[in-house]
Write a protein that holds these residues in place. Structure first.
Motif, mmCIF file in Angstrom:
data_model
loop_
_atom_site.group_PDB
_atom_site.id
_atom_site.type_symbol
_atom_site.label_atom_id
_atom_site.label_comp_id
_atom_site.label_asym_id
_atom_site.label_seq_id
_atom_site.Cartn_x
_atom_site.Cartn_y
_atom_site.Cartn_z
ATOM 1 N N ASP A 88 44.763 51.687 56.112
ATOM 2 C CA ASP A 88 44.171 52.211 57.337
ATOM 3 C C ASP A 88 42.674 52.358 57.112
ATOM 4 N N GLY A 89 41.967 52.819 58.132
ATOM 5 C CA GLY A 89 40.536 53.029 57.996
ATOM 6 C C GLY A 89 39.762 51.727 57.842
ATOM 7 N N PRO A 90 38.582 51.789 57.196
ATOM 8 C CA PRO A 90 37.730 50.602 57.049
ATOM 9 C C PRO A 90 38.420 49.451 56.324
ATOM 10 N N ARG A 91 39.248 49.775 55.342
ATOM 11 C CA ARG A 91 39.943 48.709 54.611
ATOM 12 C C ARG A 91 40.861 47.936 55.542
ATOM 13 N N ARG A 92 41.556 48.641 56.433
ATOM 14 C CA ARG A 92 42.428 47.973 57.384
ATOM 15 C C ARG A 92 41.618 47.176 58.399
ATOM 16 N N ALA A 93 40.495 47.708 58.810
ATOM 17 C CA ALA A 93 39.663 46.982 59.769
ATOM 18 C C ALA A 93 39.206 45.642 59.197
ATOM 19 N N ALA A 94 38.786 45.649 57.928
ATOM 20 C CA ALA A 94 38.381 44.400 57.281
ATOM 21 C C ALA A 94 39.566 43.451 57.150
ATOM 22 N N SER A 95 40.729 43.996 56.800
ATOM 23 C CA SER A 95 41.932 43.182 56.682
ATOM 24 C C SER A 95 42.306 42.564 58.019
ATOM 25 N N ASP A 96 42.193 43.329 59.081
ATOM 26 C CA ASP A 96 42.586 42.827 60.397
ATOM 27 C C ASP A 96 41.683 41.682 60.867
ATOM 28 N N THR A 97 40.435 41.686 60.439
ATOM 29 C CA THR A 97 39.549 40.567 60.774
ATOM 30 C C THR A 97 40.051 39.288 60.128
ATOM 31 N N VAL A 98 40.399 39.370 58.843
ATOM 32 C CA VAL A 98 40.951 38.206 58.131
ATOM 33 C C VAL A 98 42.288 37.806 58.740
ATOM 34 N N ARG A 99 43.089 38.773 59.050
ATOM 35 C CA ARG A 99 44.414 38.527 59.653
ATOM 36 C C ARG A 99 44.273 37.728 60.955
ATOM 37 N N HIS A 100 43.343 38.157 61.798
ATOM 38 C CA HIS A 100 43.117 37.458 63.061
ATOM 39 C C HIS A 100 42.701 36.015 62.817
ATOM 40 N N ASP A 101 41.776 35.813 61.881
ATOM 41 C CA ASP A 101 41.313 34.457 61.571
ATOM 42 C C ASP A 101 42.457 33.576 61.077
#
Length: 283
Positions: A88-101
């Motif tokens: 969760d938090g910033p780590r999840r936000a960064a992960s979700d960007t990669v996930r979307h790509d």
């Protein structure tokens, strides 16, 4: 090698002098050059790491990437790698960007699977939370026509094939499974015969490679700097391959070679020797 066996050049096998341990993992080689080298060697599959996917998309567009793969007979496409999908938090936000790509590209390229892994900082595994997050990710992969395979890493909090299977089975989604890399089963001291009991429905991918019996440096250093070509190290590749064939696996067989020596080779030579030695191991 059985006539039906097909081989997939995982991302590092054709990445040239890319640094898998660095902040910038981009290959200095263009996608077309790499795809042509893989095809010329005999590969019918190809892997891209996220950093190279972004570069290739800027240069060719996703439709252009797909055309390059199709022109070179590369039908089995693998994208990697997603971490932080449980966070969760910033780590999840960064992960979700990669996930979307990765998911967007998987749909456009007709990718067969995405690779993910656990926490390489060996953080706590909150099992129920992770199982739910894995199921959600598998559902998203299924919605774009792909599967998701968790690659267990002996230095992470999902160390063995058994650890990964427990999580996958708890998640219970048919699009989720395990990615079995021979390096990781051997370094985790998993007897090859145990791989015969992995349900075929849960095997998303397999990767072949080899290494010396002694680990030099940390496990991570050893895996990115000192892998060997199939048949040139100490791994029981015949035992592993036989067990996976017993489980029902028929490919595509990934070939993942990471080493200081391999990175120095011209890409055509790197692809050719990786293909030839893996094919010999499968023979």
């Amino acid at each position: 090698m059985d006539t039906e066996d097909e081989l997939l050049a995982t991302c590092w096998t054709t990445a040239g002098a890319a640094d898998p341990a660095g902040a910038d993992q981009r290959s200095p080689l263009g996608l077309r050059e790499r795809a042509e080298a893989a095809s010329a060697a005999g590969f019918t599959g190809f892997g891209l790491v996220h950093a190279d996917l972004l570069v290739a998309e800027r240069e060719h567009g996703l439709a252009g990437i797909r055309s390059i793969f199709e022109d070179n007979g590369l039908a089995h496409i693998e994208l990697e790698a997603l971490a932080g999908w449980w966070a969760d938090g910033p780590r999840r936000a960064a992960s979700d960007t990669v996930r979307h790509d990765l998911l967007r590209a998987a749909e456009a390229l007709g990718a067969r699977h995405l690779k993910i892994h656990g926490d390489v900082e060996d953080g706590p595994l909150h099992f129920d939370v992770w199982a739910g997050e894995f199921a959600a990710l598998a559902a998203e992969a299924e919605s774009v026509g792909a599967r998701v395979g968790i690659e267990f890493l002996p230095w992470s909090n999902i160390r063995t094939v058994h650890d990964a299977l427990r999580l996958v089975e708890a998640a219970g989604h048919p699009a989720g499974g395990v990615l079995i890399d021979v390096w990781h089963t051997e370094r985790a001291h998993t007897p090859p015969a145990e791989l015969a009991d992995v349900p075929l429905s849960r095997i998303v991918g397999v990767e072949l490679n080899d290494a010396d019996s002694m680990v030099v440096g940390s496990l991570f250093e050893d895996t990115v700097r000192r892998r060997r070509l199939c048949g040139e190290g100490s791994f029981d590749l015949p035992g592993v391959i036989a067990a996976l064939r017993t489980a029902g696996w028929r490919g595509p067989w990934g070939v993942e070679i990471l080493s200081d020596a391999h990175r120095k080779l011209p890409v055509r030579e790197a692809a050719e020797v990786a293909y030839r030695t893996a094919a010999a191991a499968l023979a």
